[in-house]
Design a protein around this motif. Structure first.
Motif, mmCIF file in Angstrom:
data_model
loop_
_atom_site.group_PDB
_atom_site.id
_atom_site.type_symbol
_atom_site.label_atom_id
_atom_site.label_comp_id
_atom_site.label_asym_id
_atom_site.label_seq_id
_atom_site.Cartn_x
_atom_site.Cartn_y
_atom_site.Cartn_z
ATOM 1 N N SER A 30 5.413 9.978 36.574
ATOM 2 C CA SER A 30 6.088 10.159 35.286
ATOM 3 C C SER A 30 5.200 10.922 34.311
ATOM 4 O O SER A 30 4.930 10.462 33.207
ATOM 5 C CB SER A 30 6.465 8.782 34.701
ATOM 6 N N PHE A 31 4.760 12.100 34.733
ATOM 7 C CA PHE A 31 3.912 12.917 33.877
ATOM 8 C C PHE A 31 4.718 14.084 33.292
ATOM 9 O O PHE A 31 5.876 14.302 33.657
ATOM 10 C CB PHE A 31 2.701 13.443 34.657
ATOM 11 N N ASP A 32 4.078 14.828 32.394
ATOM 12 C CA ASP A 32 4.795 15.862 31.645
ATOM 13 C C ASP A 32 5.148 17.098 32.470
ATOM 14 O O ASP A 32 5.821 17.991 31.978
ATOM 15 C CB ASP A 32 3.971 16.299 30.428
ATOM 16 N N ASP A 33 4.676 17.177 33.713
ATOM 17 C CA ASP A 33 5.033 18.350 34.516
ATOM 18 C C ASP A 33 6.360 18.166 35.258
ATOM 19 O O ASP A 33 6.783 19.066 35.985
ATOM 20 C CB ASP A 33 3.915 18.688 35.511
ATOM 21 N N ASP A 71 11.572 11.494 36.505
ATOM 22 C CA ASP A 71 10.533 10.817 37.277
ATOM 23 C C ASP A 71 10.793 10.946 38.770
ATOM 24 O O ASP A 71 11.943 10.942 39.229
ATOM 25 C CB ASP A 71 10.473 9.334 36.906
ATOM 26 N N ARG A 120 9.132 20.868 34.234
ATOM 27 C CA ARG A 120 9.402 20.791 32.806
ATOM 28 C C ARG A 120 9.193 22.146 32.133
ATOM 29 O O ARG A 120 9.956 22.533 31.243
ATOM 30 C CB ARG A 120 8.494 19.735 32.163
ATOM 31 N N SER A 121 8.149 22.881 32.524
ATOM 32 C CA SER A 121 7.858 24.165 31.872
ATOM 33 C C SER A 121 9.002 25.157 32.079
ATOM 34 O O SER A 121 9.444 25.817 31.129
ATOM 35 C CB SER A 121 6.546 24.735 32.409
ATOM 36 N N ASN A 128 12.142 24.136 30.110
ATOM 37 C CA ASN A 128 12.057 24.407 28.677
ATOM 38 C C ASN A 128 12.154 25.893 28.359
ATOM 39 O O ASN A 128 12.725 26.287 27.343
ATOM 40 C CB ASN A 128 10.750 23.837 28.120
ATOM 41 N N ARG A 173 13.043 19.488 26.911
ATOM 42 C CA ARG A 173 12.327 18.307 27.393
ATOM 43 C C ARG A 173 10.866 18.389 26.967
ATOM 44 O O ARG A 173 10.030 18.908 27.694
ATOM 45 C CB ARG A 173 12.436 18.197 28.917
ATOM 46 N N PRO A 174 10.553 17.888 25.769
ATOM 47 C CA PRO A 174 9.169 17.912 25.310
ATOM 48 C C PRO A 174 8.361 16.822 25.997
ATOM 49 O O PRO A 174 8.890 16.018 26.773
ATOM 50 C CB PRO A 174 9.309 17.638 23.809
ATOM 51 N N GLY A 175 7.063 16.770 25.688
ATOM 52 C CA GLY A 175 6.224 15.688 26.182
ATOM 53 C C GLY A 175 6.665 14.365 25.587
ATOM 54 O O GLY A 175 7.418 14.316 24.604
ATOM 55 N N TYR A 176 6.210 13.268 26.163
ATOM 56 C CA TYR A 176 6.711 11.962 25.754
ATOM 57 C C TYR A 176 6.363 11.621 24.312
ATOM 58 O O TYR A 176 7.136 10.957 23.627
ATOM 59 C CB TYR A 176 6.189 10.880 26.705
#
Length: 357
Positions: free
Chosen positions: A188-191, A195, A271-272, A275, A315-318
Motif C-alpha cells: 500500500s505505497f504511493d507507487d 493496494d 499512480r504516476s 495522475n 490519486r495523490p499520496g496518502y
C-alpha cells in the motif's frame, strides 16, 4: 440571474457527488537422540490428491482457505498418526486455536484437540522454498518495496504449526479437510493506485507423504473485477474463478498477488501514469471551457465546472489525500455558501431598487 442559479445548483450537485495463507500438512516425529522434530518421510501414508481453494472476501481481508487431502494407509501398521499443518502467522493467543479460525474434519468427524507449535518446533528437515516477489498483476511489474503489513514477508517469514492426531487403519482411505482464515499481506505505497494483496501457501511439506499426488489449486474472487498474478500458471475458468491441476507437487511454494481493479479507469495501477492522464483530461477540460466561454459565457462556465469531479480522479499520496477529503470538501462547501449568500443579497438589493422606482 437564472443562469447564475443554474451554475450554483450545478456546483452544489457536483460537490455532493464528488465527496465521497498459507499452509500444508505432513507427519512429524521426534528423533530420540536429539529431541529434534523431523517430518517423517516414510509414514506408509499415501497422499492421493490434494485440493487447495482460496475464497477472497469482498473486503480483501480474512480470506477463507479450504484444503482437502485424500490419504490412504497402504502399509503402516500403527493406525495412530500425528499430523502437523504448517501455517503462517495466525495471530492466535498463545496456546489456543479459535474454532472460527481453524477447523479440521476427518470423514465428517470434527477434530477438537489441537496443539500450536511455534517456529522453533517446526521440523528442521523442512525449509520453505519461495521468492516473495510482490507482483502488480495489472501492469505485470515487480514492486520495489516489501509488504506494508501482513503475511510472512512482513514478519520475517514466521510460520507456525498446528498439530493434531487422526486414526487411520491399514488399508483404509480417508478424507482430511482443513479450513482456516488466511492473513493477507498487502502492498500500500504511493507507487500503486489500488493496494496489491498477496498470499503464500506452503505446498512442499506434502513431499513427506508417500506417493506423487495430483494437486488442485483454485482462487475464487467476489466479482469479476480482479487481476491476479500467480507463481503457478492458472486458467481462468469463469469471471471469478482461477484454477490449476498439477500432476505432482511443485518444487516451490505457491504465491499469488491480486488487485481489485475498481477505479482503474485507464488500465494501469501505476499512480504516476494514472495522475498524468488525469491532468491531461483536466487540461483538455480547461481548454474546452475557455473555447466555449468565448461563444456562450454560462455554457463555458458549466464546462469548466467539470474540473471539480475530474479532480477526484487524481490519486495523490496518502497525506495529501487526507487533506483533500477532510479539508477541501468543507472549504468548497463554505465557498459555495458564501457565493449563494452574495447572490441572494444581490437579488434582494435589485428588488429593493425596483420597488423604489
Amino acid at each position: 440571474m437564472r443562469k447564475n442559479w443554474i451554475i450554483a445548483l450545478t456546483i452544489l450537485i457536483i460537490c455532493l457527488i464528488s465527496i465521497p495463507a498459507f499452509g500444508n500438512a505432513a507427519s512429524p516425529y521426534e528423533r530420540p537422540d536429539s529431541n529434534v522434530v523431523l517430518f517423517d518421510d516414510d509414514t506408509g501414508i499415501v497422499l492421493r490428491e490434494e485440493w487447495v481453494k482460496f475464497t477472497i472476501d469482498e473486503n480483501n481481508w480474512n480470506s477463507r482457505v479450504d484444503v482437502i487431502y485424500d490419504i490412504e494407509n497402504e502399509d503402516r501398521d500403527d493406525h495412530h498418526l500425528d499430523i502437523m499443518f504448517i501455517a503462517p502467522y495466525f495471530d492466535y493467543d498463545t496456546g489456543e486455536v479459535y474454532v472460527d479460525r481453524f477447523e479440521a474434519v476427518v470423514d465428517g468427524n470434527e477434530i477438537t484437540e489441537f496443539e500450536i507449535k511455534e517456529e522453533d518446533d517446526i521440523p528442521v528437515n523442512w525449509n520453505a522454498r519461495y521468492t516473495m516477489e510482490i507482483m502488480d498483476p495489472v501492469d505485470d511489474r515487480m514492486l520495489e518495496r516489501r509488504l506494508s503489513d501482513g503475511g510472512p514477508a512482513s514478519k520475517g517469514g514466521k510460520v507456525e504449526g498446528i498439530q493434531f492426531s487422526i486414526d487411520i487403519e491399514k488399508g483404509q482411505r480417508k478424507t482430511l479437510e482443513i479450513s482456516y482464515k488466511a492473513e493477507e499481506g498487502y502492498y500500500s505505497f504511493d507507487d500503486v493506485v489500488n493496494d496489491v494483496y498477496t498470499h503464500l501457501y506452503y505446498l512442499t511439506p506434502a513431499e513427506f507423504w508417500n506417493g506423487d499426488p495430483v494437486v488442485n489449486l483454485e482462487i475464487e474472487f467476489p466479482n469479476g473485477g480482479y487481476e491476479v498474478h500467480s507463481s503457478i500458471d492458472l486458467d481462468q475458468v469463469s469471471d471469478t474463478i482461477y484454477s490449476a491441476r498439477l500432476e505432482g507437487l511443485p518444487d516451490e511454494e505457491w504465491t499469488f498477488s491480486y488487485v481489485d481493479t475498481t477505479g482503474l479507469f485507464y488500465g494501469t495501477n501505476r499512480r504516476s501514469i494514472h495522475n498524468v492522464i488525469t491532468w491531461g483530461i483536466i487540461t483538455a477540460t480547461v481548454l474546452a471551457g475557455i473555447y466555449v466561454r468565448k461563444r456562450k459565457k454560462w455554457k463555458g462556465n458549466l464546462v469548466l465546472l467539470l474540473i471539480l469531479p475530474e479532480l477526484f480522479l487524481f490519486r495523490p499520496g496518502y497525506g495529501i489525500l487526507y487533506l483533500v477529503y477532510f479539508l477541501f470538501a468543507p472549504v468548497t462547501a463554505l465557498v459555495l455558501f458564501i457565493i449563494l449568500v452574495m447572490m441572494a443579497l444581490r437579488q434582494y438589493n435589485k428588488r429593493k431598487r425596483d420597488r423604489r422606482l
